[in-house]
Design an enzyme around this catalytic site. Structure first.
Site, PDB file in Angstrom:
ATOM      1  CG  ASP A 246       0.322   3.156  -2.103  1.00  0.00           C
ATOM      2  OD1 ASP A 246       0.280   4.390  -2.282  1.00  0.00           O
ATOM      3  OD2 ASP A 246      -0.594   2.512  -1.567  1.00  0.00           O
ATOM      4  CG  HIS A 247       4.589   8.677  -4.274  1.00  0.00           C
ATOM      5  ND1 HIS A 247       5.357   9.113  -3.228  1.00  0.00           N
ATOM      6  CD2 HIS A 247       5.224   9.107  -5.395  1.00  0.00           C
ATOM      7  CE1 HIS A 247       6.401   9.781  -3.682  1.00  0.00           C
ATOM      8  NE2 HIS A 247       6.356   9.782  -4.989  1.00  0.00           N
ATOM      9  NE  ARG A 248      -2.432   5.165  -0.957  1.00  0.00           N
ATOM     10  CZ  ARG A 248      -3.514   4.383  -0.983  1.00  0.00           C
ATOM     11  NH1 ARG A 248      -4.689   4.897  -0.677  1.00  0.00           N
ATOM     12  NH2 ARG A 248      -3.420   3.108  -1.325  1.00  0.00           N
TER      13      ARG A 248
END
Length: 479
Positions: free
Chosen positions: A450-452
């Site tokens: 998850d790039h968040r």
């Protein structure tokens, strides 16, 4: 002639797509007659004609998207080219364009001069038109007075579109009579064999073009038969329910675990910004060590070795064992790693949580113990004997796609997690080893994240940490 521009359709919309033309070049149209049906991101709208006239050009084709303010149709207005010599008439609102100084044939005026009409008593040398109240009397007499100031040019009387000049003594223009008679409109049929134009919003049409779906083959499930994005995607995947089935097909109800998995994967794929990194490593020495250890202290599977390598790597990269809380706008860090194993069952795919192995709470179980726990948990999943806690309690997932004899894949995150590791098949292939080419066993590891929660550097550090542990058998000594 003039062009009618695509008007601002409100609500901040900047473009519209031509769904269907209701007119063609050469048609005579009346004011407020429907010209075209256009589709915005929010609604289907029929555009009325702003005036009566003849259509001289259509500036777009059906299916074409235009920006607000772009030319839509060309108009030749009714009465735009009056007969030569015709004078202005205040009653019908027409304006005479004949030059100033033209007199009536009998040398007298028939009424008040309006917007350029000059009586026979006017000065011929004055090129400017004489306005109402300057060159003619209001009561209609044929006596005319001319201003003695040659430098003062009279101003042209303003005439509103659809109205006549101001009536003498009223201060108000005379309105042109209108007809409100309407005729029923029948939507023109498309070309032979194509059927009516499908009803779908522009984003849905773009999605259909991207997927190669013919909207005429999709049955809309929205209000009034409107085609929704879900209908297009279902048609692209060949799923039943939103299209008319061809002969020789059958349906499979999506219920239970398979339905829950579909909902979870859709929510994850379209909520978390997925990214992935890959690495291929030589695990020949590690497999040899595991083989020797199996003869002495029990079998340790390669999957169990991967799980053991994840535990210290997650401690060094804590963001790999976390989740993004969108509602609170924060990242929740898990204090303990609870590994989940993706298991394919007859009822669908599920993630089973591995139990804590050691009674003292240590998270570094022995290879044989972890191997046995994985096998037992996977069998319970296939038998449908897992408890709710064993299905929902994991914080990081491992999926072994290598058992299907594929080299790798890009898995979708399990909802509520920030990473998932995919293990490819073990392959024997030529590989550089100690500055020589040798036949070695290699495997590809893929990490989706998850790039968040993680950036590329953190995800890469986590993956290479696991890879270095697996490539160095000294760190995997069997207890």
């Amino acid at each position: 002639m003039s062009d009618f521009l695509l008007p601002d359709l409100g609500e901040g919309l900047t473009e519209a797509t031509i769904v269907a033309w209701h007119v063609k070049v050469g048609d005579e149209v009346t004011r407020n007659q429907a010209l075209a049906e256009v589709e915005t991101a929010k609604a289907l709208v029929e555009l009325p004609s702003p005036r009566a006239g003849r259509i001289t050009a259509l500036h777009a084709e059906e299916g074409q998207t235009l920006d607000v303010g772009s030319p839509l149709v060309g108009f030749a207005e009714a009465g735009a080219e009056p007969e030569p010599g015709a004078g202005g008439n205040a009653a019908d609102g027409s304006v005479a364009d004949e030059p100033a100084g033209a007199s009536a044939a009998d040398g007298s005026a028939d009424g008040p001069a309006v917007d350029g009409a000059v009586t026979s008593g006017s000065v011929a040398e004055e090129p400017a038109a004489v306005p109402v109240g300057v060159g003619a009397s209001v009561d209609g007499s044929d006596e005319a007075t001319v201003s003695a100031e040659p430098a003062a040019r009279p101003q042209r009387q303003q005439v509103l579109v659809g109205y006549g000049p101001v009536l003498p003594g009223t201060g108000r223009p005379r309105r042109r009579p209108r007809s409100y008679a309407t005729t029923p409109y029948a939507r023109p049929a498309g070309p032979t064999g194509e059927g009516p134009t499908p009803r779908a919003m522009p984003p849905v049409r773009r999605r259909a073009r991207d997927l190669g779906v013919d909207l005429r083959s999709v049955h809309g499930s929205g209000p009034g038969g409107r085609i929704l994005r879900a209908d297009v995607e279902a048609r692209a995947q060949g799923l039943p329910g939103s299209v008319t089935r061809a002969s020789g097909t059958h349906t499979i109800p999506v219920t239970g675990l398979r339905k829950q998995t579909a909902q979870a994967m859709s929510a994850s794929a379209f909520t978390a910004p997925h990214a992935s990194v890959h690495v291929t490593i030589d695990v020949t020495d590690t497999l040899e060590l595991l083989g020797r250890g199996s003869r002495e202290s029990g079998r340790t599977s390669f999957l169990a070795s991967v799980c053991r390598a994840i535990l210290p790597a997650a401690a060094r990269t804590p963001a790999a064992n976390a989740r993004y809380d969108a509602e609170a706008g924060q990242i929740e860090m898990f204090d303990q790693v609870r590994l989940g194993i993706a298991v394919a069952t007859d009822r669908g795919l599920l993630v089973a949580t591995l139990p804590e192995i050691d009674a003292d709470g240590h998270q570094d179980p022995s290879g044989p113990a972890l191997t046995a726990a994985i096998a037992e948990t996977a069998q319970k999943a296939r038998d449908g004997a897992l408890t709710p806690a064993e299905v929902t309690g994991s914080t990081l997932t491992v999926t072994n796609v290598g058992v299907f004899d594929v080299d790798g894949g890009t898995p979708i995150l399990n909802p509520g997690q920030s990473t998932i590791l995919a293990i490819g098949a073990l392959r024997r292939q030529p590989w550089e080893h100690r500055d020589e080419i040798a036949l070695r066993t290699v495997v590809t590891l893929t990490l989706s994240f998850d790039h968040r929660v993680l950036d590329g550097a953190e995800a890469s550090a986590f993956l290479t940490d696991i890879a270095e542990t697996l490539a160095d058998p000294a760190t995997l000594l069997v207890r």
